[in-house]
Motif scaffolding. Sequence first.
Motif, PDB file in Angstrom:
ATOM      1  N   VAL A 146       0.819  -1.188   0.000  1.00 23.30           N
ATOM      2  CA  VAL A 146       0.000   0.000   0.000  1.00 23.30           C
ATOM      3  C   VAL A 146       0.867   1.257   0.000  1.00 23.30           C
ATOM      4  CG1 VAL A 146      -1.677   1.318   1.342  1.00 23.30           C
ATOM      5  CG2 VAL A 146      -1.905  -1.138   1.157  1.00 23.30           C
ATOM      6  N   PHE A 147       1.895   1.290   0.866  1.00 18.64           N
ATOM      7  CA  PHE A 147       2.733   2.482   0.951  1.00 18.64           C
ATOM      8  C   PHE A 147       3.545   2.703  -0.311  1.00 18.64           C
ATOM      9  CE2 PHE A 147       2.326   1.377   5.552  1.00 18.64           C
ATOM     10  CZ  PHE A 147       1.529   2.458   5.890  1.00 18.64           C
ATOM     11  N   ASP A 148       3.969   1.606  -0.952  1.00 22.37           N
ATOM     12  CA  ASP A 148       4.726   1.755  -2.190  1.00 22.37           C
ATOM     13  C   ASP A 148       3.856   2.345  -3.291  1.00 22.37           C
ATOM     14  OD1 ASP A 148       3.341  -0.730  -2.153  1.00 22.37           O
ATOM     15  OD2 ASP A 148       4.577  -1.486  -3.779  1.00 22.37           O
ATOM     16  N   ILE A 149       2.583   2.015  -3.291  1.00 19.78           N
ATOM     17  CA  ILE A 149       1.646   2.584  -4.271  1.00 19.78           C
ATOM     18  C   ILE A 149       1.478   4.079  -4.002  1.00 19.78           C
ATOM     19  CG2 ILE A 149      -0.745   2.578  -5.082  1.00 19.78           C
ATOM     20  CD1 ILE A 149      -0.752  -0.469  -4.385  1.00 19.78           C
ATOM     21  N   ALA A 150       1.321   4.433  -2.735  1.00 23.45           N
ATOM     22  CA  ALA A 150       1.137   5.840  -2.374  1.00 23.45           C
ATOM     23  C   ALA A 150       2.337   6.680  -2.785  1.00 23.45           C
ATOM     24  CB  ALA A 150       0.886   5.970  -0.875  1.00 23.45           C
TER      25      ALA A 150
ATOM     26  N   PRO B  21       4.788  11.082  -5.280  1.00 23.62           N
ATOM     27  CA  PRO B  21       6.216  11.072  -4.947  1.00 23.62           C
ATOM     28  C   PRO B  21       6.710  12.317  -4.213  1.00 23.62           C
ATOM     29  CG  PRO B  21       5.892  11.459  -7.289  1.00 23.62           C
ATOM     30  CD  PRO B  21       4.549  11.124  -6.706  1.00 23.62           C
ATOM     31  N   ASP B  22       5.950  13.403  -4.286  1.00 21.83           N
ATOM     32  CA  ASP B  22       6.352  14.625  -3.598  1.00 21.83           C
ATOM     33  C   ASP B  22       5.733  14.756  -2.209  1.00 21.83           C
ATOM     34  OD1 ASP B  22       7.893  15.434  -5.786  1.00 21.83           O
ATOM     35  OD2 ASP B  22       6.171  16.379  -6.743  1.00 21.83           O
ATOM     36  N   SER B  23       4.987  13.751  -1.792  1.00 19.30           N
ATOM     37  CA  SER B  23       4.332  13.790  -0.490  1.00 19.30           C
ATOM     38  C   SER B  23       5.284  13.303   0.602  1.00 19.30           C
ATOM     39  CB  SER B  23       3.080  12.914  -0.503  1.00 19.30           C
ATOM     40  OG  SER B  23       2.607  12.718   0.815  1.00 19.30           O
ATOM     41  N   GLU B  24       5.550  14.187   1.548  1.00 17.65           N
ATOM     42  CA  GLU B  24       6.412  13.820   2.679  1.00 17.65           C
ATOM     43  C   GLU B  24       5.831  12.623   3.432  1.00 17.65           C
ATOM     44  OE1 GLU B  24       7.776  15.585   6.998  1.00 17.65           O
ATOM     45  OE2 GLU B  24       6.951  16.956   5.519  1.00 17.65           O
ATOM     46  N   ILE B  25       4.538  12.635   3.658  1.00 20.48           N
ATOM     47  CA  ILE B  25       3.896  11.554   4.409  1.00 20.48           C
ATOM     48  C   ILE B  25       4.005  10.231   3.659  1.00 20.48           C
ATOM     49  CG2 ILE B  25       1.669  10.719   5.286  1.00 20.48           C
ATOM     50  CD1 ILE B  25       1.007  13.692   5.866  1.00 20.48           C
ATOM     51  N   ALA B  26       3.766  10.256   2.354  1.00 18.33           N
ATOM     52  CA  ALA B  26       3.852   9.020   1.563  1.00 18.33           C
ATOM     53  C   ALA B  26       5.259   8.447   1.599  1.00 18.33           C
ATOM     54  CB  ALA B  26       3.414   9.281   0.115  1.00 18.33           C
ATOM     55  N   VAL B  27       6.262   9.300   1.437  1.00 12.19           N
ATOM     56  CA  VAL B  27       7.658   8.836   1.452  1.00 12.19           C
ATOM     57  C   VAL B  27       8.030   8.331   2.839  1.00 12.19           C
ATOM     58  CG1 VAL B  27      10.071   9.504   1.144  1.00 12.19           C
ATOM     59  CG2 VAL B  27       8.340  10.322  -0.473  1.00 12.19           C
ATOM     60  N   ALA B  28       7.666   9.071   3.879  1.00 15.27           N
ATOM     61  CA  ALA B  28       8.001   8.669   5.252  1.00 15.27           C
ATOM     62  C   ALA B  28       7.365   7.329   5.601  1.00 15.27           C
ATOM     63  CB  ALA B  28       7.560   9.739   6.237  1.00 15.27           C
ATOM     64  N   ASN B  29       6.106   7.150   5.240  1.00 13.41           N
ATOM     65  CA  ASN B  29       5.426   5.881   5.533  1.00 13.41           C
ATOM     66  C   ASN B  29       6.023   4.724   4.735  1.00 13.41           C
ATOM     67  OD1 ASN B  29       3.682   6.998   7.411  1.00 13.41           O
ATOM     68  ND2 ASN B  29       2.052   7.344   5.929  1.00 13.41           N
ATOM     69  N   ALA B  30       6.314   4.965   3.473  1.00  7.50           N
ATOM     70  CA  ALA B  30       6.908   3.905   2.646  1.00  7.50           C
ATOM     71  C   ALA B  30       8.284   3.524   3.174  1.00  7.50           C
ATOM     72  CB  ALA B  30       6.990   4.355   1.187  1.00  7.50           C
ATOM     73  N   ALA B  31       9.077   4.519   3.556  1.00  9.36           N
ATOM     74  CA  ALA B  31      10.414   4.239   4.088  1.00  9.36           C
ATOM     75  C   ALA B  31      10.321   3.473   5.405  1.00  9.36           C
ATOM     76  CB  ALA B  31      11.185   5.542   4.272  1.00  9.36           C
ATOM     77  N   ALA B  32       9.412   3.874   6.276  1.00 12.55           N
ATOM     78  CA  ALA B  32       9.236   3.170   7.553  1.00 12.55           C
ATOM     79  C   ALA B  32       8.819   1.718   7.318  1.00 12.55           C
ATOM     80  CB  ALA B  32       8.211   3.887   8.418  1.00 12.55           C
ATOM     81  N   ALA B  33       7.939   1.497   6.361  1.00  9.19           N
ATOM     82  CA  ALA B  33       7.507   0.130   6.040  1.00  9.19           C
ATOM     83  C   ALA B  33       8.672  -0.690   5.505  1.00  9.19           C
ATOM     84  CB  ALA B  33       6.359   0.155   5.031  1.00  9.19           C
TER      85      ALA B  33
END
Length: 93
Positions: free
Chosen positions: A1-5, A10-22
């Motif tokens: 899910v996070f990789d899709i987001a 790609p410019d969303s801080e939240i999307a990148v932070a969540n994907a990286a944490a996952a």
Amino acid sequence: VFDIAVRKFPDSEIAVANAAAAEIEAGHNDNAIKLIENSAHKSKMLNNLGVAYARSGKLDDALRVLKESAATGDADAVYNLAELEKHVEGLED
């Protein structure tokens, strides 16, 4: 899910932070490092970058970015830096 987001936003801080944490939680530290290093919001994710570096054995890089993050007052980075410094001291003994 996070990789899709992160692909969709790609410019969303939240999307990148969540994907990286996952990625970190899944043990895919190199993927997390790439996500954060390529993010425009890298400075806001230094603690996670430091954790990913440490978990991938890049201790010098981990110490460098955790010190930078801790200097901004990030409590998680302060804690993680102290733990990493203890670990590094143990390796030197």
